[in-house]
Motif scaffolding. Sequence first.
Motif, PDB file in Angstrom:
ATOM      1  N   GLY A   1     -56.243  58.071  62.931  1.00  0.00           N
ATOM      2  CA  GLY A   1     -57.229  58.526  63.901  1.00  0.00           C
ATOM      3  C   GLY A   1     -58.459  57.646  63.935  1.00  0.00           C
TER       4      GLY A   1
ATOM      5  N   SER B   1     -54.717  58.131  67.359  1.00  0.00           N
ATOM      6  CA  SER B   1     -55.248  59.403  67.852  1.00  0.00           C
ATOM      7  C   SER B   1     -56.762  59.247  67.960  1.00  0.00           C
TER       8      SER B   1
ATOM      9  N   LEU C   1     -60.245  65.796  63.537  1.00  0.00           N
ATOM     10  CA  LEU C   1     -59.345  64.647  63.621  1.00  0.00           C
ATOM     11  C   LEU C   1     -58.643  64.377  62.298  1.00  0.00           C
TER      12      LEU C   1
ATOM     13  N   CYS D   1     -54.539  63.744  60.939  1.00  0.00           N
ATOM     14  CA  CYS D   1     -54.259  62.330  60.698  1.00  0.00           C
ATOM     15  C   CYS D   1     -54.189  62.038  59.206  1.00  0.00           C
TER      16      CYS D   1
ATOM     17  N   THR E   1     -58.417  58.413  58.814  1.00  0.00           N
ATOM     18  CA  THR E   1     -59.344  58.495  59.939  1.00  0.00           C
ATOM     19  C   THR E   1     -60.462  57.468  59.768  1.00  0.00           C
TER      20      THR E   1
END
Length: 249
Positions: free
Chosen positions: A20, A47, A82, A86, A89
């Motif tokens: 992410g 993402s 997030l 994930c 990140t």
Amino acid sequence: MSEAVMAGAEAFAFDGGKTGVLLVHGFTGSPQSMRYLGERLGERGYSILGPRLPGHGVSPAAMAKTTANDWVNCAEDALLELSAKCDKTFVAGLSMGGTLSLYLAASHPDKVAGVIPINAAVQIDSPDLAGLAYARGLPEFVPGIGSDMVDTSTKELAYDQVPVTCVKQVMGLAATARALLPRIKCPTLVINSRVDHVLSPANATVIANHVGSSRIETLWLDNSYHVATIDNDKDLIAAEIDSFVTRNL
């Protein structure tokens, strides 16, 4: 009844893989300044989450009712959202968004795999702004700071006025992030324009010299001013962030 969000200033998200990238916009700006970067990184399979900070993308009057705590809390909530989906990140931010990115990296080392401050503020060496922080009898608003770009065909979706009550908030946030830099241990890519009419490029050197990470890279931009994420170097920024993330997975 709450005010409507300006067209184009909405938060955005792109679902991708297990890596992410959180993208945080700047002071008086909106997610519009990060959307192009988000789209390009989304195309690479990441993402992406681009939150809209409280009081932003609505009206200067709405922003005047918010504080740095509100902005920090929003950025933290986005990081938690997030990182929950994930494996790794990364956090990137423009201007005050870069300040918030550094704050997140220092405060949540278990959740931030790498940080990319872009024209970020850790010291605001502006006597004009400092003079607004605690003075009496000031107007509610002063002229805005948006759209500092080489590419004059593009416009940043930012306020044309700055709420005076928020000046002390952003200055305090920058000072806090500066003090927290030694706690940042994750890989760090400092991106800064050589010419910036909003913040001194010296911020990049301060960040690079004081973060606690052993992996620090600096990228200087030659063809963009402050709002570099939608200026002439926008594709270079996307490519370099992609490369940085790939190297640090």
